[in-house]
Design an enzyme around this catalytic site. Structure first.
Site, PDB file in Angstrom:
ATOM      1  N   CYS A 206      45.708  45.095  40.769  1.00 25.69           N
ATOM      2  CA  CYS A 206      46.908  44.479  41.328  1.00 25.69           C
ATOM      3  C   CYS A 206      48.018  45.523  41.465  1.00 25.69           C
ATOM      4  CB  CYS A 206      47.377  43.326  40.433  1.00 25.69           C
ATOM      5  SG  CYS A 206      47.647  43.828  38.723  1.00 25.69           S
TER       6      CYS A 206
ATOM      7  N   GLN B  26      43.558  33.909  38.335  1.00 32.34           N
ATOM      8  CA  GLN B  26      43.837  34.404  39.687  1.00 32.34           C
ATOM      9  C   GLN B  26      44.738  33.389  40.387  1.00 32.34           C
ATOM     10  OE1 GLN B  26      43.287  37.365  40.601  1.00 32.34           O
ATOM     11  NE2 GLN B  26      41.796  38.051  39.083  1.00 32.34           N
TER      12      GLN B  26
ATOM     13  N   CYS C 265      66.154  30.344  48.225  1.00 36.52           N
ATOM     14  CA  CYS C 265      65.195  30.559  47.136  1.00 36.52           C
ATOM     15  C   CYS C 265      64.793  32.032  47.055  1.00 36.52           C
ATOM     16  CB  CYS C 265      63.959  29.699  47.401  1.00 36.52           C
ATOM     17  SG  CYS C 265      62.617  29.996  46.250  1.00 36.52           S
TER      18      CYS C 265
ATOM     19  N   CYS D  75      59.587  28.207  55.729  1.00 32.53           N
ATOM     20  CA  CYS D  75      59.970  27.287  54.648  1.00 32.53           C
ATOM     21  C   CYS D  75      61.459  26.982  54.717  1.00 32.53           C
ATOM     22  CB  CYS D  75      59.634  27.929  53.305  1.00 32.53           C
ATOM     23  SG  CYS D  75      60.163  26.931  51.901  1.00 32.53           S
TER      24      CYS D  75
HETATM   25  C1  LIG Z   1      44.427  41.222  35.754  1.00 33.85           C
HETATM   26  S1  LIG Z   1      43.891  40.304  34.351  1.00 33.85           S
HETATM   27  C2  LIG Z   1      42.229  40.043  34.798  1.00 33.85           C
HETATM   28  C3  LIG Z   1      41.481  38.999  34.026  1.00 33.85           C
HETATM   29  C4  LIG Z   1      40.156  38.546  34.645  1.00 33.85           C
HETATM   30  N1  LIG Z   1      39.347  39.647  35.136  1.00 33.85           N
HETATM   31  C5  LIG Z   1      40.375  37.524  35.737  1.00 33.85           C
HETATM   32  O1  LIG Z   1      40.172  37.854  36.913  1.00 33.85           O
HETATM   33  O2  LIG Z   1      40.741  36.377  35.420  1.00 33.85           O
HETATM   34  C6  LIG Z   1      43.869  41.530  33.140  1.00 33.85           C
HETATM   35  C7  LIG Z   1      43.349  41.128  31.786  1.00 33.85           C
HETATM   36  O3  LIG Z   1      43.461  42.252  30.915  1.00 33.85           O
HETATM   37  C8  LIG Z   1      43.748  41.783  29.625  1.00 33.85           C
HETATM   38  N2  LIG Z   1      44.342  42.919  28.896  1.00 33.85           N
HETATM   39  C9  LIG Z   1      45.602  43.390  28.964  1.00 33.85           C
HETATM   40  N3  LIG Z   1      45.746  44.473  28.163  1.00 33.85           N
HETATM   41  C10 LIG Z   1      44.536  44.688  27.583  1.00 33.85           C
HETATM   42  C11 LIG Z   1      44.042  45.661  26.666  1.00 33.85           C
HETATM   43  N4  LIG Z   1      44.827  46.622  26.188  1.00 33.85           N
HETATM   44  N5  LIG Z   1      42.744  45.581  26.288  1.00 33.85           N
HETATM   45  C12 LIG Z   1      41.946  44.607  26.766  1.00 33.85           C
HETATM   46  N6  LIG Z   1      42.352  43.663  27.628  1.00 33.85           N
HETATM   47  C13 LIG Z   1      43.635  43.693  28.032  1.00 33.85           C
HETATM   48  C14 LIG Z   1      44.682  40.605  29.836  1.00 33.85           C
HETATM   49  O4  LIG Z   1      44.656  39.716  28.734  1.00 33.85           O
HETATM   50  C15 LIG Z   1      44.084  39.980  31.106  1.00 33.85           C
HETATM   51  O5  LIG Z   1      43.157  38.985  30.791  1.00 33.85           O
END
Ligand SMILES: C[S@@+](CC[C@H](N)C(=O)[O-])C[C@H]1O[C@@H](n2cnc3c(N)ncnc32)[C@H](O)[C@@H]1O
Length: 404
Positions: free
Chosen positions: A361, A240, A64, A58
């Protein structure tokens, strides 16, 4: 001036020499030369490059701060990312089979978080320069989908419209099925005339939706495809990072849950896994964010041909689904934030579900959770590392667990 030899790559992407001395932009095996201040050689000269080094593809890479690993070959970065997961598991005396890593291509990120400031001549929009609050324009960024770099002129006019004189605007731009989905934060409150100007800008620049703090203008539904369903996530809600990464995660999750008839999706977001899984299984989706779970529910209600999906807004850190609530499911999908899901994993350990698909992650919290499941009698069948953050040090994965 001092010379040091890089031994390994750190978790932030810096080369690390004995000391430790952190050397940005250096790769293992390289001899580098420069001034060391504290534990850092900020501007190294590469004396002997290794063959894994490439010219950054890039043209913005030097200034950046968006990417950390453009100077490394893809196969080096891939091996390094798999190694990070392997090492995290080894710290708990665990090992498993690793599927070939799935890497998202250049220009595939569906979301960019741009910064913007007013200047004497107008505005500057882009990403922050490495380690600085200076903003660099990135019209030819190789990371994000071209529609997003195409939105930079819009981001600039948004700064002219409503950035405070010395403040910085944060503009998150996401591609959706019907145009750009834009969320602006850090701006000054807009008066009614400025709101009309905002609506006109949104129209002119092909936005489906634009959210200015709590003011949301919708021109068309800012939908995302999730299997057979279409969902309008709340502005800025988790998605995602790339469509290709999402497809790789979903394929691995599908394989891990197999032919389970009733699946619980924990930390379900707006339905990335729950809705596609509902093509074959009944699903109970649980998520902490009420607006996201409402979006998932609406997406399911509008879709055709899916099995039954139930939803629950619940804080899974403080109030995880307990053993007796989990026992009615044949499989669980769990995709927590970076902190992992210690309390929920403890309950899954007690519940002894036949199958668990663990999406993560953060290899460190994943390995901790994997060790707890291992102790409770689950076998870690395989790990699929997914790289949807190419040229960065982020690592994502899906792991399949089966109860022994
Ligand atoms: C890594 S994301 C994954 C979301 C979904 N599985 C996806 O792939 O789009 C983690 C999710 O956990 C939720 N989250 C964070 N803390 C939480 C909690 N204490 N209880 C329930 N959900 C929570 C966030 O809002 C988010 O949507």
């Amino acid at each position: 001036m001092e010379q040091v030899t890089i031994e390994r790559l750190g978790h932030q992407g810096d080369g690390i020499a004995p000391g430790p001395v952190f050397v940005p932009g250096a790769l293992p095996g390289e001899v580098v030369e420069g001034v060391i201040r504290g534990d850092r050689m900020a501007e190294p000269r590469i004396v002997t490059p290794v063959e894994q080094r490439v010219k950054a593809p890039c043209r913005h890479a030097k200034s950046c701060g968006g990417c950390q690993l453009q100077h490394a070959r893809d196969d080096f970065a891939a091996e390094w990312k798999v190694g990070v997961v392997r090492q995290a598991l080894a710290a708990h005396a665990l090992d498993t089979a690793f599927r070939p890593i799935a890497i998202s291509p250049p220009q595939s990120r569906r979301r960019a978080s741009f910064s913007a400031k007013r200047t004497k001549k107008g505005a500057q929009a882009g990403f922050h320069m490495k380690g600085s609050d200076i903003i660099v324009s990135v019209p030819d960024c190789l990371l994000v989908q071209p529609e997003l770099t195409g939105a930079l002129p819009l981001v600039e006019v948004l700064a002219v419209l409503g950035a405070a004189r010395k403040g910085e605007l944060s503009v998150m731009v996401t591609t959706s099925l019907h145009g750009l989905d834009v969320r602006v934060s850090g701006g000054k409150p807009l008066d009614p005339t400025e709101e009309m100007q905002l609506a006109e800008l949104a129209r002119r620049h092909g936005c489906a939706r634009i959210a200015w703090d709590n003011t949301v203008l919708t021109l068309r539904p800012a939908e995302q495809q999730m299997g057979a369903a279409r969902v309008v996530p709340p502005p800025g809600a988790f998605l995602q990072a790339t469509p290709q990464g999402e497809a790789a995660l979903l394929a691995a999750v599908r394989e891990a849950v197999g032919d389970a008839g009733h699946v619980v999706d924990l930390f379900a977001g707006s339905g990335t896994f729950a809705l596609p899984l509902a093509e074959r299984a009944r699903v109970h989706a649980v998520e902490g964010d009420k607006a996201m779970i409402a979006a998932l529910d609406k997406g399911w209600r509008m879709a055709q041909g899916l099995r039954h999906v139930t939803t629950e807004a619940r804080d899974l850190f403080r109030d995880p689904l307990i053993d007796s609530e989990l026992s009615r499911f044949d499989a669980a999908v769990i995709d927590p934030p970076r902190a992992g899901a210690e309390a929920q994993i403890a309950q899954l350990a007690l519940a002894k579900l036949p199958k668990i698909a663990h999406v993560s992650c953060n290899p460190v919290t994943f390995a901790r959770d994997a060790a707890a499941l291992d102790l409770a009698g689950y076998t870690l069948d395989w790990v699929q590392v997914v790289d949807q953050f190419r040229w960065s040090t982020h690592v994502e994965l899906v792991a399949s667990f089966t109860h022994r």
